[in-house]
Structures are given as C-alpha cells and as structure tokens.
Design an enzyme around this catalytic site. Structure first.
Site, PDB file in Angstrom:
ATOM      1  CB  CYS A   8      -0.975  -0.028   1.620  1.00  0.00           C
ATOM      2  SG  CYS A   8      -1.565   1.637   1.583  1.00  0.00           S
ATOM      3  CG  HIS A  99      -6.705   9.273   0.664  1.00  0.00           C
ATOM      4  ND1 HIS A  99      -6.635   7.733   0.104  1.00  0.00           N
ATOM      5  CD2 HIS A  99      -6.871  10.229  -0.506  1.00  0.00           C
ATOM      6  CE1 HIS A  99      -7.199   8.701  -1.498  1.00  0.00           C
ATOM      7  NE2 HIS A  99      -7.402   9.761  -1.199  1.00  0.00           N
TER       8      HIS A  99
HETATM    9  P1  5GP Z   1      -7.740   9.863  -4.959  1.00  0.00           P
HETATM   10  O1  5GP Z   1      -8.012   9.434  -6.012  1.00  0.00           O
HETATM   11  O2  5GP Z   1      -7.591   8.169  -4.410  1.00  0.00           O
HETATM   12  O3  5GP Z   1      -9.089  10.281  -4.009  1.00  0.00           O
HETATM   13  O4  5GP Z   1      -7.055   9.973  -4.596  1.00  0.00           O
HETATM   14  C1  5GP Z   1      -5.135   9.798  -4.327  1.00  0.00           C
HETATM   15  C2  5GP Z   1      -4.481  10.837  -3.921  1.00  0.00           C
HETATM   16  O5  5GP Z   1      -2.850  11.054  -4.149  1.00  0.00           O
HETATM   17  C3  5GP Z   1      -4.465  12.185  -5.628  1.00  0.00           C
HETATM   18  O6  5GP Z   1      -4.701  13.241  -5.614  1.00  0.00           O
HETATM   19  C4  5GP Z   1      -2.911  11.413  -6.340  1.00  0.00           C
HETATM   20  O7  5GP Z   1      -2.767  13.122  -6.570  1.00  0.00           O
HETATM   21  C5  5GP Z   1      -2.009  11.356  -4.914  1.00  0.00           C
HETATM   22  N1  5GP Z   1      -1.048  10.940  -4.908  1.00  0.00           N
HETATM   23  C6  5GP Z   1      -0.679   9.233  -5.889  1.00  0.00           C
HETATM   24  N2  5GP Z   1       0.538   9.259  -5.433  1.00  0.00           N
HETATM   25  C7  5GP Z   1       0.552  10.251  -4.796  1.00  0.00           C
HETATM   26  C8  5GP Z   1       2.145   9.722  -4.388  1.00  0.00           C
HETATM   27  O8  5GP Z   1       2.983   9.290  -3.708  1.00  0.00           O
HETATM   28  N3  5GP Z   1       2.848  11.184  -3.252  1.00  0.00           N
HETATM   29  C9  5GP Z   1       1.678  11.963  -3.535  1.00  0.00           C
HETATM   30  N4  5GP Z   1       2.450  13.257  -1.841  1.00  0.00           N
HETATM   31  N5  5GP Z   1       0.326  12.034  -3.831  1.00  0.00           N
HETATM   32  C10 5GP Z   1       0.147  11.045  -4.319  1.00  0.00           C
HETATM   33 ZN    ZN Z   2      -2.334   1.324   3.772  1.00  0.00          ZN
END
Ligand code: 5GP
Ligand code: ZN
Length: 112
Positions: A8, A99
C-alpha cells in the site's frame, strides 16, 4: 493498531513520507498533483481500504481523525475550504487507503 500493508502506497508514506503534519495515528502530506493552491491529504495510520469501512476506527480515533482534518486545514490559514473523500473507483478513488483531501486557497465554486 493493525500492521501496515506491504503493498500500500499510503501505508508506506505514513511510515516514511514527507509529512507536513503529524499526530498520533495520522499524518498530512501535500498531494503530488495539486488541484488547488492548498491540496493536502490526511492519511490515517490505520489501513482501511475506503471510507465505507470507517466504522473500523475506534470511536475515539475517528473523533481525533476529524479534529486532525480540521486542524490540518487551519494550520496554513484556511478558513474556507473543501474536504473530499472519494469512495470507490467510480467516485474517483485511485489509492485504496482511506484519505481525506483538503482543498483551498481559491474559490471552490458552487458545484461539487
Ligand atoms: P484519490 O484519487 O484516491 O481520491 O486520491 C489519491 C491522491 O493521491 C491523488 O490526488 C494523487 O494525486 C495523490 N497521490 C498519488 N500518489 C501520490 C504520491 O506518491 N505522493 C503524494 N504526495 N500524493 C500522491
Ligand atoms: Zn494502507
């Protein structure tokens, strides 16, 4: 606290990422692909796949998580902001570790 998941990304970032804030059980990081001048992510240390499973948090931890989200938004001076949780792929979830997005620093518009 359950063990972090080996596979993860956010378990790894909780353990060793660049944290803008830390509290017991939670961290905040800057989103790598910001959608607003301030775009922070609050990651609980406890791995749950999605918000659907939020009841897995002990009540006291869930309460502290919400307070941590609010405090993380207040820390850079935000008063008006958006908190977003994408739940499931069709809602835009791409990382399957719960998150909270905190988005601010620009007018967020009237639509969701
Ligand atoms: P979701 O689309 O799952 O709601 O949000 C995932 C978020 O994680 C996205 O906004 C994406 O830009 C961010 N994200 C993905 N990989 C990384 C990473 O390696 N580092 C950071 N700081 N953010 C990440
Ligand atoms: Zn996790």
């Amino acid at each position: 606290m359950p063990e972090p998941r080996e596979d993860c990304l956010f378990c790894k970032l909780v353990a060793g990422g660049d944290h803008v804030r830390d509290a017991e059980g939670f961290v905040a990081i800057a989103d790598i692909n910001p959608q607003a001048p301030v775009h922070l992510l609050v990651l609980p240390e406890r791995h749950v796949d999605t918000f659907r499973d939020v009841a897995e948090f002990p009540p006291e931890e869930a309460q502290r998580m919400l307070a941590f989200v609010a405090d993380t938004a207040a820390a850079p001076g935000l008063t008006d902001y958006r908190v977003v949780v994408n739940v499931g792929p069709e809602a835009g979830q791409t990382v399957f570790h719960l998150h909270w997005h905190i988005l601010g620093g620009r007018p967020m518009g009237e639509t969701l």
